[in-house]
Design a protein around this motif. Structure first.
Motif, PDB file in Angstrom:
ATOM      1  N   GLU A 258      10.874   1.981  -0.796  1.00 54.27           N
ATOM      2  CA  GLU A 258      10.602   1.641  -2.199  1.00 54.27           C
ATOM      3  C   GLU A 258      10.309   0.151  -2.372  1.00 54.27           C
ATOM      4  O   GLU A 258       9.491  -0.237  -3.208  1.00 54.27           O
ATOM      5  N   LYS A 259      10.947  -0.692  -1.577  1.00 56.18           N
ATOM      6  CA  LYS A 259      10.654  -2.129  -1.627  1.00 56.18           C
ATOM      7  C   LYS A 259       9.228  -2.392  -1.143  1.00 56.18           C
ATOM      8  O   LYS A 259       8.501  -3.220  -1.698  1.00 56.18           O
ATOM      9  N   VAL A 260       8.832  -1.674  -0.093  1.00 52.18           N
ATOM     10  CA  VAL A 260       7.462  -1.813   0.417  1.00 52.18           C
ATOM     11  C   VAL A 260       6.471  -1.285  -0.606  1.00 52.18           C
ATOM     12  O   VAL A 260       5.404  -1.870  -0.822  1.00 52.18           O
ATOM     13  N   ALA A 261       6.816  -0.184  -1.277  1.00 55.67           N
ATOM     14  CA  ALA A 261       5.935   0.395  -2.301  1.00 55.67           C
ATOM     15  C   ALA A 261       5.683  -0.609  -3.425  1.00 55.67           C
ATOM     16  O   ALA A 261       4.566  -0.731  -3.922  1.00 55.67           O
ATOM     17  N   SER A 262       6.715  -1.317  -3.823  1.00 54.65           N
ATOM     18  CA  SER A 262       6.573  -2.320  -4.881  1.00 54.65           C
ATOM     19  C   SER A 262       5.600  -3.416  -4.463  1.00 54.65           C
ATOM     20  O   SER A 262       4.763  -3.866  -5.249  1.00 54.65           O
TER      21      SER A 262
ATOM     22  N   GLN B  13       1.773  -4.560  -5.929  1.00 54.26           N
ATOM     23  CA  GLN B  13       1.400  -5.935  -6.257  1.00 54.26           C
ATOM     24  C   GLN B  13       0.072  -6.325  -5.618  1.00 54.26           C
ATOM     25  O   GLN B  13      -0.739  -7.033  -6.224  1.00 54.26           O
ATOM     26  N   LEU B  14      -0.136  -5.852  -4.403  1.00 51.53           N
ATOM     27  CA  LEU B  14      -1.399  -6.173  -3.715  1.00 51.53           C
ATOM     28  C   LEU B  14      -2.572  -5.479  -4.392  1.00 51.53           C
ATOM     29  O   LEU B  14      -3.706  -5.965  -4.344  1.00 51.53           O
TER      30      LEU B  14
ATOM     31  N   GLY C 111      -3.529 -13.006   3.224  1.00 48.92           N
ATOM     32  CA  GLY C 111      -3.165 -12.465   1.907  1.00 48.92           C
ATOM     33  C   GLY C 111      -4.345 -11.840   1.201  1.00 48.92           C
ATOM     34  O   GLY C 111      -5.075 -11.017   1.760  1.00 48.92           O
ATOM     35  N   THR C 112      -4.550 -12.234  -0.049  1.00 42.90           N
ATOM     36  CA  THR C 112      -5.632 -11.660  -0.854  1.00 42.90           C
ATOM     37  C   THR C 112      -6.892 -12.521  -0.800  1.00 42.90           C
ATOM     38  O   THR C 112      -7.751 -12.422  -1.673  1.00 42.90           O
TER      39      THR C 112
ATOM     40  N   ILE D 289       8.209  -8.582   4.019  1.00 42.30           N
ATOM     41  CA  ILE D 289       7.840  -7.376   3.264  1.00 42.30           C
ATOM     42  C   ILE D 289       6.321  -7.305   3.080  1.00 42.30           C
ATOM     43  O   ILE D 289       5.723  -6.214   3.165  1.00 42.30           O
ATOM     44  N   THR D 290       5.686  -8.437   2.830  1.00 43.07           N
ATOM     45  CA  THR D 290       4.217  -8.447   2.701  1.00 43.07           C
ATOM     46  C   THR D 290       3.562  -8.003   4.000  1.00 43.07           C
ATOM     47  O   THR D 290       2.618  -7.204   4.003  1.00 43.07           O
TER      48      THR D 290
END
Length: 427
Positions: A262-266, A270-271, A314-315, A403-404
């Motif tokens: 669930e932490k990874v899903a969050s 965001q990404l 990142g993005t 986590i990212t």
């Protein structure tokens, strides 16, 4: 239950006390080892401690500088006793064997005969002097046996006769022979197969399930309803496990708990399916050969290095190969200190990347060893970003970085599952 602890002075001068966990514990200079000591006197994999119940033995793992216990070279496995002085090429450790509870202290063993009181000499002599005198068997006893056998046979025959007679009567009352009575399951099955529109269905239908074919069931048939679509959390659990197994040297059973997923899903939300991530995944796949070469030279898994580079970008779209090259030196040094045998080690390396880039490649390792000496938790539990985050032993930024990395690695296994327009990253 006994435990083995190793006491030594770390290369940075601090005193350490580490518990030996598991049935096989490897000590050496390489990050793969259970206890990695960055001292040039040690070989990459120097010695192995094995546990057999409450017994510990050490054997040299083919080191170049040898292993001694109490001054005696180790050739074959040698038991480790409390207070034993272990030398790994001149690097000293002291063994401490302790009991978890005082009650674990082994009792003194009594002779096997102590549990059974011996007969007194007087009784023994009477027995030996007066042997039992055989008595004749009464004739009555000889006749009772055959008579009992005859009675049992007659009783058994009567019971069988009554059962058969009753069964025949039941069959007759049901209107036919037993073989003509189908079971409830068979009747239901035939009924279901013969009656169109019935919701039940046999498993012997025709494999041809095209519309209009004889094997096609009723559209309302519950057995033809397609399986429910996999939930987002389930997708993350599946893809994250696949990613973690690819980045570790040897961790085939790693998985995320639902809470961790669930932490990874969050983070994935965001990404938001950023187009830059899709382009960077494509770039990594296109330049897979170069990334494999860089990773191989630093004893890193290619998937680990590629995703580390994508996560750092990142993005923003960038040069994945150049980023991977620039990160490889720091990651190599961190892998020596922290290890990369397990997937959790790899996440720790990412969390500690800024420390390593600043030149402090031992900070994370020292903190882990200090915790291992103080905590009652196993070293496997301690050496995770999840435990360290709950204990406030890593900063929010370090946890976020890991986590990212994990989120992008999860996406890369099947990007279209997460609305990212790219093919799976296979390096």
């Amino acid at each position: 239950m006994y435990e083995l602890w190793l006491k030594f002075t770390d290369p940075d001068g601090s005193s350490k006390r580490i518990r030996v966990d598991g049935s096989r514990f490897v000590i050496g200079r390489h990050s793969d080892c259970d206890l990695a000591i960055a001292d040039s006197r040690l070989s990459r994999k120097h010695a192995v401690i094995e546990r057999f119940g409450d017994r510990y033995e050490i054997v040299d793992a083919g080191s170049s500088t040898g292993t001694d216990v109490n001054g005696t070279p180790v050739i074959d496995p040698v038991p480790i006793n409390d207070g034993a002085a272990i030398s790994l090429g001149g690097y000293r450790l002291t063994a401490e064997v302790v009991s978890r509870l005082a009650a674990d202290t082994p009792p003194a063993y009594a002779p096997a005969t102590a549990a059974t009181p011996a007969a007194s000499p007087a009784k023994a002599s009477v027995v030996s002097a007066t042997p039992a005198e055989p008595r004749p068997i009464p004739i009555g006893l000889l006749l009772i046996g055959p008579l009992l056998a005859v009675v049992l046979v007659l009783v058994a025959g009567g019971v069988i006769y009554l059962v058969v007679a009753k069964g025949s009567g039941d069959i007759a009352s049901n209107g036919g022979d037993l073989d003509d009575q189908p079971s409830a399951d068979v009747t239901t099955k035939d009924k279901d197969a013969d009656e169109p529109g019935n919701d039940a269905k046999t498993t012997t239908t025709s494999p041809d399930t095209r519309p209009g074919s004889s094997g096609t069931s009723d559209p309302g048939n519950s057995s033809d309803v397609p399986p429910a679509k996999q939930s987002e959390t389930a997708k993350i659990e599946t893809n994250s496990a696949a990613f973690l197994r690819k980045i570790a040297q040897n961790d085939p059973k790693i998985f995320l708990t639902t809470e961790q997923a669930e932490k990874v899903a969050s983070k994935i939300k965001q990404l938001g399916g950023a187009s830059a991530i899709a382009e960077n995944i494509k770039s990594a796949q296109k330049n897979a050969a170069q990334i494999r070469t860089i990773a191989g030279s630093k004893n890193l898994k290619p998937q680990f290095l590629a995703v580390a580079a994508i996560a750092k970008l990142g993005t923003s779209r960038g040069d994945v190969v150049q980023t991977a090259q620039s990160m490889s030196e720091v990651l190599d040094k961190l892998s020596i200190q922290i290890g990369n045998e397990l997937a959790d080690d790899c996440l720790l390396m990412i969390a500690a990347y800024d420390q390593g880039a600043a030149g402090d490649t031992m900070k994370m390792r020292n903190m882990l060893q200090d915790l291992a000496g103080k905590s009652t938790e196993s070293s496997r539990t301690i050496r995770t970003i999840w435990f360290l985050q709950k204990q406030n032993k890593i900063t929010p930024g370090e946890f976020e970085r890991a986590i990212t990395f994990l989120a992008i690695g999860t996406i890369a296994q099947n990007p279209k599952d997460f609305d990212v327009n790219a093919e799976a990253l296979n390096i």
